[in-house]
Design an enzyme around this catalytic site. Sequence first.
Site, short mmCIF file in Angstrom:
data_model
loop_
_atom_site.label_atom_id
_atom_site.label_comp_id
_atom_site.label_asym_id
_atom_site.label_seq_id
_atom_site.Cartn_x
_atom_site.Cartn_y
_atom_site.Cartn_z
N CYS A 383 -1.45 18.55 -5.34
CA CYS A 383 -0.03 18.76 -5.65
C CYS A 383 0.12 19.20 -7.11
O CYS A 383 -0.21 20.33 -7.43
CB CYS A 383 0.79 17.51 -5.32
SG CYS A 383 2.49 17.91 -4.95
N HIS A 520 -0.48 16.62 0.11
CA HIS A 520 -1.15 15.35 -0.20
C HIS A 520 -2.10 14.95 0.94
O HIS A 520 -1.71 14.20 1.83
CB HIS A 520 -0.12 14.25 -0.42
CG HIS A 520 0.63 14.38 -1.69
ND1 HIS A 520 0.15 13.90 -2.88
CD2 HIS A 520 1.81 14.98 -1.97
CE1 HIS A 520 1.01 14.19 -3.84
NE2 HIS A 520 2.03 14.84 -3.32
N GLU A 522 -4.45 12.92 0.93
CA GLU A 522 -4.86 11.50 0.89
C GLU A 522 -4.14 10.64 1.93
O GLU A 522 -4.67 9.62 2.36
CB GLU A 522 -4.68 10.92 -0.51
CG GLU A 522 -3.24 10.77 -1.01
CD GLU A 522 -2.69 12.00 -1.70
OE1 GLU A 522 -3.19 13.12 -1.45
OE2 GLU A 522 -1.72 11.85 -2.49
#
Length: 552
Positions: A383, A520, A522
């Site tokens: 990001c 993102h 993750e």
Amino acid sequence: MTKFVFVTGGVVSSLGKGIASASLAAILESRGLKVTLIKLDPYINVDPGTMSPFQHGEVFVTDDGAETDLDLGHYERFIETRMKKTNNFTTGKIYQSVLEKERRGDYLGKTVQVIPHVTNEIQEFIKRGAGIGTPDAVDVAIVEIGGTVGDIESLPFLEAVRQMSLRMGPNNTAFVHLTYVPWIAAAGELKTKPTQHTVQKLREIGIQADALLCRADRRIPEEEREKISLFTNVPEWGVISMWDVDTIYKVPRMLHEQGLDGLICDKLRLNTPPTNLKRWDDLVYETEHPKGEVRIAMVGKYVELSDSYKSVNEALRHAGMRNHVRVRIDHLDSESIEGQEAEKLASYDAILVPGGFGSRGVEGKICTAKYARVHKVPYLGICLGMQVATIEYARHVAGLPGANSTEFDPSCKHPVIALITEWKDADGTIKTRDANSDLGGTMRLGAQSSDVAPGTLAHSIYGDVVTERHRHRYEANVNYLDQLRKAGLVISALTQREHLTEIVELPHSVHPWYIGVQFHPEFKSTPWNGHPLFNAFIKAAVEHQKAAKAAA
Ligand code: GLN
């Protein structure tokens, strides 16, 4: 019929209620039950989206674009059910809904009160979270109530679940209370008094716990468990010890071996196949038997509180397990990097710049991206980490001095990162915004798909299409893409509808592993599979380490 387990907390916060709830859910799931988790947060913010990461840790984003409490990240990492907007709500959201109803005249002239209007609304939200009345209805919903018993803020939530339990009948709900049993070194004793008091407080509200999870730095011996049982009216087998462990993956087995799931299934009259925790045992084995170690520099600005990057930390560890290495993460403050990149970053096997907001520390992140590019260290920009890599490339390679994001310098000469004003949301609706829009819930949020260009590093990781979650306002400015491309930056994925830049990278001929992603990744990593992008990043770190050793 959906049954409910309500998890409350006592004495102090930060005892690991999220992990305890997620672990119970995981054990029940291993018994063949369809399970979900719901988090109730007693604060007034409508969601944690506008809260500082220093205050609240990471904001976890769901596929459907909800900005939620970081516990939802644990939930998704522990169980198979995916979290949605309805799995997390706050006092603020409840009041927002009650007030909207009041303005619409739904209460037909009545005085709107905490009981029954607010408490009914809470019960409706809980049922919605459990999918009741939809094909997604679960067998068991575990409802974690944020805060600590005795707080003024959480009272309406506790009252609501007490009512719910009364309405549903004793074998359809269960209460688990997480408490703290401190070790007093001077006396050489574990003290049960705080637990006695918190359970009394709970009983004052009308809730009798079925099980107590007693957090302590050690196992609680038989004698103290008996004492706790006597004073709290919880049978001794319901007094469960939860001691400190080196990995959270040990918690499901710890709770199972003391019979927590058996007790819950008895109480809820659930007949299930036996528990199977093999996948958890495998994880513990994997974390305890690494074949090497890699060191990752994570250069961010919320470094004092590592919970701010909870999911990134977890994703790196998952990827470590996939690559059979331990991942050591050092959180470096981007403000202290500028001008000292060489000393501070030289010893790392790979560098990661995570997401972030606001201008503080941005120049340090730009230097970090440059260091990784020039020194051919594996780089993953997430990001903001992708945005700084783009700015860095524009400034130092594409001949665009003064390039910046309009977030940090609204009147910069070359706004290579800028605000986009219209986009399509996760649910397909068209959203618009400008610099004056509300801060809450106005970002590009949730899962969106993009096409990946063949022959790129991104393609070798994701294949033709990438679907990942977003949480940001600014985007790579389309007006500069050609210039950046000409200078050698590869734009390897663009969103399907607006053609927004999703992934940038450097060609393999120039750099072994350098990638920035606008989304993102993750949030989608699990301990079972890791995540393809993080797995590839850690693999690149291992290779970089090998090459460095060979060269030395
Ligand atoms: N501040 C940047 C934006 O809003 C990046 C956000 C992030 O890293 N999540 O676009």
